[in-house]
Design a protein around this motif. Sequence first.
Motif, PDB file in Angstrom:
ATOM      1  N   SER A   1      -6.953   0.497  -5.260  1.00  0.00           N
ATOM      2  CA  SER A   1      -8.749   1.061  -5.302  1.00  0.00           C
ATOM      3  C   SER A   1      -9.775  -0.685  -5.827  1.00  0.00           C
ATOM      4  O   SER A   1     -10.578  -1.212  -5.060  1.00  0.00           O
ATOM      5  N   LEU A   2      -8.937  -1.753  -6.628  1.00  0.00           N
ATOM      6  CA  LEU A   2      -9.089  -2.747  -7.099  1.00  0.00           C
ATOM      7  C   LEU A   2      -9.724  -3.568  -5.735  1.00  0.00           C
ATOM      8  O   LEU A   2     -10.536  -4.739  -5.276  1.00  0.00           O
ATOM      9  N   ALA A   3      -8.126  -3.460  -4.701  1.00  0.00           N
ATOM     10  CA  ALA A   3      -7.884  -5.005  -3.576  1.00  0.00           C
ATOM     11  C   ALA A   3      -8.918  -4.381  -2.648  1.00  0.00           C
ATOM     12  O   ALA A   3     -10.037  -4.813  -2.234  1.00  0.00           O
ATOM     13  N   VAL A   4      -9.069  -2.932  -2.238  1.00  0.00           N
ATOM     14  CA  VAL A   4     -10.250  -2.577  -1.510  1.00  0.00           C
ATOM     15  C   VAL A   4     -11.646  -2.806  -1.646  1.00  0.00           C
ATOM     16  O   VAL A   4     -12.564  -3.323  -1.413  1.00  0.00           O
ATOM     17  N   ALA A   5     -12.173  -2.246  -2.908  1.00  0.00           N
ATOM     18  CA  ALA A   5     -13.769  -3.284  -3.929  1.00  0.00           C
ATOM     19  C   ALA A   5     -13.877  -4.676  -3.734  1.00  0.00           C
ATOM     20  O   ALA A   5     -15.516  -5.094  -3.277  1.00  0.00           O
ATOM     21  N   LEU A   6     -12.465  -5.967  -3.922  1.00  0.00           N
ATOM     22  CA  LEU A   6     -12.695  -6.920  -3.527  1.00  0.00           C
ATOM     23  C   LEU A   6     -12.623  -7.867  -2.040  1.00  0.00           C
ATOM     24  O   LEU A   6     -13.478  -7.948  -1.860  1.00  0.00           O
ATOM     25  N   LEU A   7     -12.245  -6.150  -1.562  1.00  0.00           N
ATOM     26  CA  LEU A   7     -12.401  -6.175   0.081  1.00  0.00           C
ATOM     27  C   LEU A   7     -13.882  -6.436   0.714  1.00  0.00           C
ATOM     28  O   LEU A   7     -14.797  -7.197   1.098  1.00  0.00           O
ATOM     29  N   PHE A   8     -14.975  -5.433   0.333  1.00  0.00           N
ATOM     30  CA  PHE A   8     -16.349  -5.691   0.699  1.00  0.00           C
ATOM     31  C   PHE A   8     -17.103  -6.244  -0.489  1.00  0.00           C
ATOM     32  O   PHE A   8     -18.495  -6.715   0.573  1.00  0.00           O
ATOM     33  N   ILE A   9     -16.630  -7.354  -1.596  1.00  0.00           N
ATOM     34  CA  ILE A   9     -17.455  -7.985  -2.170  1.00  0.00           C
ATOM     35  C   ILE A   9     -17.231  -9.077  -1.874  1.00  0.00           C
ATOM     36  O   ILE A   9     -18.146  -9.732  -0.990  1.00  0.00           O
ATOM     37  N   ILE A  10     -16.129  -9.462  -1.174  1.00  0.00           N
ATOM     38  CA  ILE A  10     -16.130 -11.273  -0.038  1.00  0.00           C
ATOM     39  C   ILE A  10     -16.685 -10.990   0.753  1.00  0.00           C
ATOM     40  O   ILE A  10     -17.251 -11.101   1.576  1.00  0.00           O
ATOM     41  N   LEU A  11     -16.390  -9.497   1.458  1.00  0.00           N
ATOM     42  CA  LEU A  11     -17.610  -9.924   2.765  1.00  0.00           C
ATOM     43  C   LEU A  11     -19.289  -9.857   2.901  1.00  0.00           C
ATOM     44  O   LEU A  11     -19.288 -10.619   3.515  1.00  0.00           O
ATOM     45  N   GLY A  12     -19.253  -9.444   1.674  1.00  0.00           N
ATOM     46  CA  GLY A  12     -20.666  -9.648   1.113  1.00  0.00           C
ATOM     47  C   GLY A  12     -21.132 -10.942   0.864  1.00  0.00           C
ATOM     48  O   GLY A  12     -21.951 -11.466   1.423  1.00  0.00           O
ATOM     49  N   ILE A  13     -20.097 -11.711  -0.105  1.00  0.00           N
ATOM     50  CA  ILE A  13     -19.950 -12.793  -0.244  1.00  0.00           C
ATOM     51  C   ILE A  13     -19.873 -13.629   1.338  1.00  0.00           C
ATOM     52  O   ILE A  13     -20.721 -14.269   1.265  1.00  0.00           O
TER      53      ILE A  13
ATOM     54  N   GLY B   1       0.664  -1.333   0.319  1.00  0.00           N
ATOM     55  CA  GLY B   1       0.008  -0.253   0.058  1.00  0.00           C
ATOM     56  C   GLY B   1       0.888   1.214   0.620  1.00  0.00           C
ATOM     57  O   GLY B   1       0.516   2.082  -0.825  1.00  0.00           O
ATOM     58  N   GLN B   2       1.571   1.112   1.055  1.00  0.00           N
ATOM     59  CA  GLN B   2       2.723   2.595   1.182  1.00  0.00           C
ATOM     60  C   GLN B   2       3.545   2.387   0.100  1.00  0.00           C
ATOM     61  O   GLN B   2       3.266   3.810  -0.796  1.00  0.00           O
ATOM     62  N   SER B   3       4.248   1.208  -0.495  1.00  0.00           N
ATOM     63  CA  SER B   3       4.960   1.341  -2.062  1.00  0.00           C
ATOM     64  C   SER B   3       4.099   2.150  -2.971  1.00  0.00           C
ATOM     65  O   SER B   3       4.258   3.217  -4.133  1.00  0.00           O
ATOM     66  N   ARG B   4       3.346   1.245  -3.080  1.00  0.00           N
ATOM     67  CA  ARG B   4       2.610   2.039  -4.109  1.00  0.00           C
ATOM     68  C   ARG B   4       1.109   2.967  -4.023  1.00  0.00           C
ATOM     69  O   ARG B   4      -0.087   3.478  -4.949  1.00  0.00           O
ATOM     70  N   ASN B   5       1.360   4.352  -2.733  1.00  0.00           N
ATOM     71  CA  ASN B   5       1.124   5.323  -2.450  1.00  0.00           C
ATOM     72  C   ASN B   5      -0.955   5.571  -2.917  1.00  0.00           C
ATOM     73  O   ASN B   5      -1.369   6.508  -2.407  1.00  0.00           O
ATOM     74  N   TRP B   6      -1.273   4.248  -2.136  1.00  0.00           N
ATOM     75  CA  TRP B   6      -2.254   3.765  -1.693  1.00  0.00           C
ATOM     76  C   TRP B   6      -3.209   4.342  -3.254  1.00  0.00           C
ATOM     77  O   TRP B   6      -3.167   3.420  -4.472  1.00  0.00           O
ATOM     78  N   PHE B   7      -4.800   4.935  -2.909  1.00  0.00           N
ATOM     79  CA  PHE B   7      -5.309   5.092  -3.926  1.00  0.00           C
ATOM     80  C   PHE B   7      -5.222   5.431  -5.255  1.00  0.00           C
ATOM     81  O   PHE B   7      -5.911   6.000  -5.786  1.00  0.00           O
ATOM     82  N   ASN B   8      -4.044   6.131  -5.355  1.00  0.00           N
ATOM     83  CA  ASN B   8      -3.375   6.564  -6.432  1.00  0.00           C
ATOM     84  C   ASN B   8      -2.700   5.302  -6.973  1.00  0.00           C
ATOM     85  O   ASN B   8      -2.600   5.609  -8.568  1.00  0.00           O
ATOM     86  N   ASP B   9      -3.030   4.415  -6.981  1.00  0.00           N
ATOM     87  CA  ASP B   9      -2.503   2.443  -7.360  1.00  0.00           C
ATOM     88  C   ASP B   9      -3.920   2.482  -7.899  1.00  0.00           C
ATOM     89  O   ASP B   9      -4.703   1.775  -6.870  1.00  0.00           O
ATOM     90  N   PRO B  10      -4.278   2.121  -9.182  1.00  0.00           N
ATOM     91  CA  PRO B  10      -6.076   1.471  -9.494  1.00  0.00           C
ATOM     92  C   PRO B  10      -5.885   0.196  -8.408  1.00  0.00           C
ATOM     93  O   PRO B  10      -6.790  -0.076  -8.249  1.00  0.00           O
TER      94      PRO B  10
END
Length: 522
Positions: free
Chosen positions: A233-245, A221-230
């Motif tokens: 953003s995709l990984a965070v979105a996947l977290l919510f999807i997996i939580l829903g599943i 996260g830190q080396s990719r400068n967090w949400f500046n890296d797509p």
Amino acid sequence: MFAGKKRSIFTLIGLYLLTIPFFNGLNVTTYDNSQILGHFGASTTVFTYSIYISIFVLLAFMPLGLKLGKQIPVRTMILSASFLSIIFNTASLFAVSIEWFTFWRSLLGIISVIGIFASMVPILLKYNPAFNMALLYGILQFIQKGSQHVYQYFGAHFTSFYNWTFGIYFLNINFLICIILAWYFYKADVAPMKTKFQFDWCGWIIMIVFFTIILFLSAEGQSRNWFNDPKISLAVALLFIILGIYLIHTRFTEDPIIDPEVYKYKNVIIGAFLMFYIGVMNGTGSVITGYMTNILGFDSVSGARTHLALVIGLCISIPLSTYLLFKRVYLATIWIMGFGCYGFYHIILFFRFYPGIDSADFFLPLVFKGLGMGFLFPISLLYISEGVPPKLSASRMMTGIIAQAVFAGLLGSAILGTCISNMNVQHKTGLSQQLTAVNQLAQKQLTNTKRSFLMRGLSESEAQKRAEKSLSSKTSQASILLAYKDIYLVMSAVCFLPIFIILLFKLWRRPLRRVELEPIPI
């Protein structure tokens, strides 16, 4: 009667000693990370993955390990865990790459879960009614937290004049002692907690995927400068999807790993938040470790010796907090003492981050941190367990672990590192802008440094470059000091805030209620 009581205490001490090597299994290769990094020649990012993977494997295996542990006779389980630990631990000595090293360390982490459970079962069954839950949690936390720092000190000391493999040999000796103790103390080979084996395999796989994504975020996260890296953003979105599943999955599963029913108990929700909060406060310790190593140039022995101050705090606070819980003192009293100690820890360091800071300056604040740990860790484990039926104990345990170890400890540390880096850049930019001809103090220092280099025989241009580089280095150190001061000032406010909330809303003006322990308090 006295002889019987004396023997009972002797047996209790022996059973608790059995837990120590399993609690420290993954710590033995952190006595000097630079040696391991140099041995395998891995990059910093790869080495970070190596450390995180072992921890995440341990956490991910915990639900299955506790289930399997109930099916195996205790004596067989502790002896098998000790023998396998020696094998996996020794195999890491012969690893030809960082990947194989990580593989064997991960297997040791898995066995550690089973070993902790095996070594705790006799204590739970034999001594729990006599010693009370508060005493059980207090003793366990004292052993877990205290042994970690004592091992760290001796491990770093011996590693400094031998090499990183000392920790491997040292742990093997510990496991051999475990085998001897097990032969002596475990007379019967039974599985007293054995139940019908039933495990949520599908939910476990979903949880592993969830942990894998958090592993990626923590490591990169830190080396990719967090949400500046797509990809972030995709990984965070996947977290919510997996939580829903997973939530959908629990509706069709009889005994899920984390049952949403557990959140009907308010203390579980509040307790999980408090465990996250405590994990965040405790996580700033990595700042001190990094500062000692990277800025002050402390070696591993000096850092470990300094952190022995934590053990002093633990030796005071854990017996005291355990006694207060046992005597049914109001929960608010212990929460206030714990948050107050963490607040003093941060505010004292805020005033001590200055040029010329020495190891002695860390002693008092680290004692306060040890005090805070001793007051807050046992009560947080007890509070989140309060009134939760045994059927939901695993759900409660995993909730607390994910809140404190995963989100606060691992992911939180990565976010904290980014905050410090950003603040450092801001301060360095601000200080660099002041290095102008108008700044007479900077110009005087630059002139004196340049003159010093000229007297050593350097040319005009070379002396100018060296002087500017020296001034820039001092600016960098000043900027990181300011960044640390900012973090610790904010964290001191974060620590004292709960005290005002507790006093203002008159929270927890009651003693601890009923706590049933299953599985073990990790």
